[in-house]
Motif scaffolding. Sequence first.
Motif, PDB file in Angstrom:
ATOM      1  N   ALA A   1      40.404 -55.414  49.919  1.00  0.00           N
ATOM      2  CA  ALA A   1      41.319 -56.551  50.021  1.00  0.00           C
ATOM      3  C   ALA A   1      42.075 -56.517  51.344  1.00  0.00           C
TER       4      ALA A   1
ATOM      5  N   CYS B   1      43.007 -62.393  48.474  1.00  0.00           N
ATOM      6  CA  CYS B   1      42.896 -61.020  48.959  1.00  0.00           C
ATOM      7  C   CYS B   1      44.245 -60.305  48.891  1.00  0.00           C
TER       8      CYS B   1
ATOM      9  N   TYR C   1      39.260 -60.567  43.517  1.00  0.00           N
ATOM     10  CA  TYR C   1      38.483 -60.345  44.736  1.00  0.00           C
ATOM     11  C   TYR C   1      37.140 -61.061  44.658  1.00  0.00           C
TER      12      TYR C   1
END
Length: 244
Positions: free
Chosen positions: A21, A65, A78
Amino acid sequence: MWYNMTMNIKKFLDKPFRLMALIGSIYLITMILMNVFTDFFYELSVMPFSRTVSYSAEGVALVLCVLSFFFYTHHSIYYIALETLAFSYLYTGRVYTALFITAILFFLLMTENRLASKVRLSVYLALEVAKMIFVIPYGVRSFFEYIGITLFSLATIGCINLLFRHAYEKKDSGEINLDDYKFTDRQIDCIKETVVNNTTIKALAITHNVSESAIKKDLAHIYSVLGIDGKADLKALFIGYKFD
């Protein structure tokens, strides 16, 4: 101080989705800034409002993210970010980038065994069909090329995943213990050197003062006894194994 920093980094790396992320956020921020301040715009889209779609998708993916960074145990966040980018790239003509994102997503889903249920598999297939529809405006060649590369990528990733799952299942079942097999000292050394140092057949032959064909026979015997197909299987099978 250095020890604490090292431990903090280790703890961070133990959370792979948080790391992904973070990297994804950096990538998206970079892309947005390049598009806005340097007119870095390379879309090949034949679709209307491609710039707006691109900016909007990158903005949504960036937010996802960031959320994924803080809620790293909720992997679906995600996944949605990746799907958003994949659809955006297809809409704006970046077919190969979309293929790359699709391959990453499939690899993660396979690794986590997310496609085991019929519902999730159906949703995934529906999304893939929708992506194929997005490629149609770019011509017959692009359409069939996208389908071909997608199937090839998914098949390859699926086979790799099965290979490692097979290796880990054997490892978890307690089958992997060199003491359980009647390997010679040279064969054990071949296993160790191949797994730990990725030593070549030629180097092993020189070390043991034998021909390369003798080493190849040793490796073939090892693969046969362990029930594996080659070097990749061998390395996967002995991940984390503590050699003497």
